[in-house]
Design an enzyme around this catalytic site. Structure first.
Site, PDB file in Angstrom:
ATOM      1  N   ASP A  86     -12.887  -8.952   4.222  1.00  0.00           N
ATOM      2  CA  ASP A  86     -13.976  -8.954   3.511  1.00  0.00           C
ATOM      3  C   ASP A  86     -14.777 -10.423   3.508  1.00  0.00           C
ATOM      4  O   ASP A  86     -15.942 -10.595   3.792  1.00  0.00           O
ATOM      5  CB  ASP A  86     -13.935  -8.716   1.993  1.00  0.00           C
ATOM      6  CG  ASP A  86     -14.417  -7.008   1.931  1.00  0.00           C
ATOM      7  OD1 ASP A  86     -13.971  -6.337   2.743  1.00  0.00           O
ATOM      8  OD2 ASP A  86     -14.837  -6.722   0.795  1.00  0.00           O
TER       9      ASP A  86
ATOM     10  N   ASP B 250      -6.751  -6.912   3.919  1.00  0.00           N
ATOM     11  CA  ASP B 250      -7.816  -6.359   3.191  1.00  0.00           C
ATOM     12  C   ASP B 250      -8.715  -7.560   2.752  1.00  0.00           C
ATOM     13  O   ASP B 250     -10.121  -7.293   2.838  1.00  0.00           O
ATOM     14  CB  ASP B 250      -7.255  -5.225   2.305  1.00  0.00           C
ATOM     15  CG  ASP B 250      -8.401  -4.724   1.469  1.00  0.00           C
ATOM     16  OD1 ASP B 250      -9.342  -4.208   1.946  1.00  0.00           O
ATOM     17  OD2 ASP B 250      -8.379  -5.083   0.096  1.00  0.00           O
TER      18      ASP B 250
ATOM     19  N   LYS C 165       2.315 -15.598   2.546  1.00  0.00           N
ATOM     20  CA  LYS C 165       2.352 -16.228   1.247  1.00  0.00           C
ATOM     21  C   LYS C 165       4.182 -16.420   1.242  1.00  0.00           C
ATOM     22  O   LYS C 165       5.023 -16.359   0.110  1.00  0.00           O
ATOM     23  CB  LYS C 165       2.034 -15.298   0.064  1.00  0.00           C
ATOM     24  CG  LYS C 165       1.897 -16.231  -1.212  1.00  0.00           C
ATOM     25  CD  LYS C 165       1.084 -17.465  -1.046  1.00  0.00           C
ATOM     26  CE  LYS C 165       1.270 -18.490  -2.357  1.00  0.00           C
ATOM     27  NZ  LYS C 165       0.329 -19.686  -2.410  1.00  0.00           N
TER      28      LYS C 165
ATOM     29  N   TYR D 291       0.721  -1.130  -0.123  1.00  0.00           N
ATOM     30  CA  TYR D 291      -0.040  -0.092   0.080  1.00  0.00           C
ATOM     31  C   TYR D 291       0.723   1.205   0.175  1.00  0.00           C
ATOM     32  O   TYR D 291       0.187   2.510   0.080  1.00  0.00           O
ATOM     33  CB  TYR D 291      -0.855   0.004   1.082  1.00  0.00           C
ATOM     34  CG  TYR D 291      -2.009  -0.629   0.982  1.00  0.00           C
ATOM     35  CD1 TYR D 291      -2.092  -2.327   0.674  1.00  0.00           C
ATOM     36  CD2 TYR D 291      -3.210  -0.067   1.082  1.00  0.00           C
ATOM     37  CE1 TYR D 291      -3.203  -3.028   0.530  1.00  0.00           C
ATOM     38  CE2 TYR D 291      -4.416  -0.902   0.705  1.00  0.00           C
ATOM     39  CZ  TYR D 291      -4.662  -2.209   0.704  1.00  0.00           C
ATOM     40  OH  TYR D 291      -5.809  -2.867   0.450  1.00  0.00           O
TER      41      TYR D 291
ATOM     42  N   ASP E 232      -3.504 -18.520   0.593  1.00  0.00           N
ATOM     43  CA  ASP E 232      -4.574 -19.261  -0.192  1.00  0.00           C
ATOM     44  C   ASP E 232      -5.293 -20.417   0.605  1.00  0.00           C
ATOM     45  O   ASP E 232      -6.619 -20.425   0.408  1.00  0.00           O
ATOM     46  CB  ASP E 232      -3.960 -20.016  -1.487  1.00  0.00           C
ATOM     47  CG  ASP E 232      -2.586 -20.680  -1.161  1.00  0.00           C
ATOM     48  OD1 ASP E 232      -2.262 -20.833   0.007  1.00  0.00           O
ATOM     49  OD2 ASP E 232      -2.124 -21.067  -2.010  1.00  0.00           O
TER      50      ASP E 232
HETATM   51  C1  IPM Z   1     -10.498  -0.819   3.270  1.00  0.00           C
HETATM   52  C2  IPM Z   1     -10.671  -0.578   1.744  1.00  0.00           C
HETATM   53  C3  IPM Z   1      -9.563   0.310   1.591  1.00  0.00           C
HETATM   54  C4  IPM Z   1      -8.407  -0.696   1.581  1.00  0.00           C
HETATM   55  C5  IPM Z   1      -9.302   0.960   0.042  1.00  0.00           C
HETATM   56  C6  IPM Z   1     -10.612   1.765  -0.194  1.00  0.00           C
HETATM   57  C7  IPM Z   1      -8.032   1.627  -0.424  1.00  0.00           C
HETATM   58  O1  IPM Z   1     -10.887  -1.596   0.921  1.00  0.00           O
HETATM   59  O2  IPM Z   1     -10.465  -0.165   4.206  1.00  0.00           O
HETATM   60  O3  IPM Z   1     -10.486  -2.112   3.395  1.00  0.00           O
HETATM   61  O4  IPM Z   1      -7.923  -1.410   0.604  1.00  0.00           O
HETATM   62  O5  IPM Z   1      -7.372  -0.507   2.661  1.00  0.00           O
HETATM   63 MN    MN Z   2     -11.430  -3.569   1.947  1.00  0.00          MN
END
Ligand code: IPM
Ligand code: MN
Ligand code: NAD
Length: 350
Positions: free
Chosen positions: A246, A242, A185, A134, A218
């Protein structure tokens, strides 16, 4: 308690409005002296002024507030994501918010998309938040040609890895969690993998009572679906954290439910739901505000207001149990309707 509220883009302002109302109701109930200031940051401001956030604003946000609450950023009118880089990533880097704390707990088993969910599924992610892929190191060469070269470097420092791994172990020790899992990884990304594994073993050596193991990302993606209840604390790099957060959010009920904290422990923090600006549902009044409300709970915890944090947890769980939910959780309530129910619930306990 002095907080800044930043709606941002898409569903961001819709969910932060609910979080702010719930915050105020909880502050009143717990006699917390709350100042909440609204900051107009997001794509509209960027497109209007040509700047996402000034250095002075960024410094003031960090200096004058205990923490900030952000909805989400992301707007098709800003295709290069410049304002996301300057506001969200800018605050993470500038305030050195190295812990991205992302709890994923299955509050109500029926919310899980899994066939036979384990009721004790409860994972906290410690996502490294200031390094990795990042940092923006690299660039494009011969852009727009058929010879284009794109380089995106992953930066990993001993200091950066040590402090996130230590934060994960310290959290496990403080909260009675018995296992910390490193996700990497290391079989392909051998340079950063070697550093992370060495530091994990070194720091972990100071926590002999805590089980510790490493998983490749993975296999971890697979195992978070197969047996998420086996994981307690996961520590990982910026990008893997990240992605996995999710996935784990959906496994434990949905992206709309997951809160997160960008934290410099003992200092400043920025709380934001894990989800984005959800342009597909923006403006329809159906965005789930529970991730944003969960951020209020994380903010209370960060500031040592544990009774208020427990109230937020109770409020969220009860709203789900009673079916006061937005359509993504199977209910028919609106974003605002969930907020009104929560404010009334908190007021009734006064
Ligand atoms: C998060 C988002 C951000 C990230 C994006 C918007 C840059 O996906 O906060 O999870 O990847 O950190
Ligand atoms: Mn995210
Ligand atoms: P997203 O999280 O916005 O949406 C993914 C899916 O989940 C969509 O179908 C959306 O409708 C649904 N969803 C998300 N939040 C929800 C909620 N609260 N209630 C109900 N449904 C919800 O991810 P995306 O579509 O990949 O990204 C949209 C924009 O948001 C992009 O510009 C992205 O860069 C940005 N983004 C910002 C943040 C942030 O500011 N923290 C985080 C992730 C993505």
């Amino acid at each position: 308690m002095k907080l800044a509220a930043i709606g941002g883009d898409g569903i961001g302002p819709e969910v932060v409005a609910v979080a702010a109302a719930v915050l105020s109701a909880a502050a009143e109930r717990h006699a917390i002296d709350l100042t909440l200031d609204w900051w107009d940051l997001g794509a509209d401001r960027y497109l209007r002024d040509g700047i996402a956030i000034t250095d002075e604003e960024r410094d003031r946000l960090i200096r004058d507030y205990d923490a900030a609450l952000l909805g989400a950023l992301g707007d098709a009118r800003v295709p290069d994501h410049a304002h996301i880089r300057d506001i969200l990533l800018g605050l993470r880097f500038h305030a050195d918010l190295y812990v991205n704390f992302r709890p994923c707990r299955l509050l109500v088993p029926a919310l899980s998309p899994l066939r036979d969910p384990h009721p004790d599924t409860d994972i906290v992610f410690f996502r490294e938040n200031t390094e990795g892929l990042y940092v923006g190191l690299g660039g494009n060469f011969k852009s727009g040609t058929t010879e284009e070269v794109a380089i995106q470097e992953s930066l990993n420092t001993y200091r950066g890895v040590e402090r996130i791994v230590r934060a994960a172990f310290e959290h496990a020790a403080a909260t009675g969690r018995e296992r910390v899992t490193l996700v990497d990884k290391a079989n392909a990304l051998v340079h950063e993998g070697a550093l992370w594994r060495r530091v994990f073993a070194e720091v972990g050596g100071g926590f002999p009572q805590i089980a510790q193991d490493a998983m490749y990302v993975d296999a971890m993606a697979m195992d978070l679906v197969r047996r998420p209840e086996c994981y307690q604390v996961v520590v990982t790099s910026n990008l893997f954290g990240d992605i996995l957060s999710d996935l784990a959010a959906q496994v434990t009920g949905g992206l709309g439910l997951a809160p997160s904290g960008n934290i410099n422990p003992g200092k400043w923090a920025l709380f934001e739901p894990v989800h984005g600006s959800a342009p597909d549902i923006a403006g329809r009044g159906i965005a789930n505000p529970l991730g944003a409300v969960g951020c209020v709970g994380l903010a209370f915890t960060h500031l040592g207001m544990h009774d208020a944090a427990a109230d937020i947890d109770g409020c969220i769980t009860t709203s789900i149990r009673e079916g006061v939910t937005t359509p993504d959780l199977g209910g028919s309530a609106t974003t605002r309707g969930v907020g009104e129910w929560m404010v009334a619930w908190l007021a009734a306990r006064r």
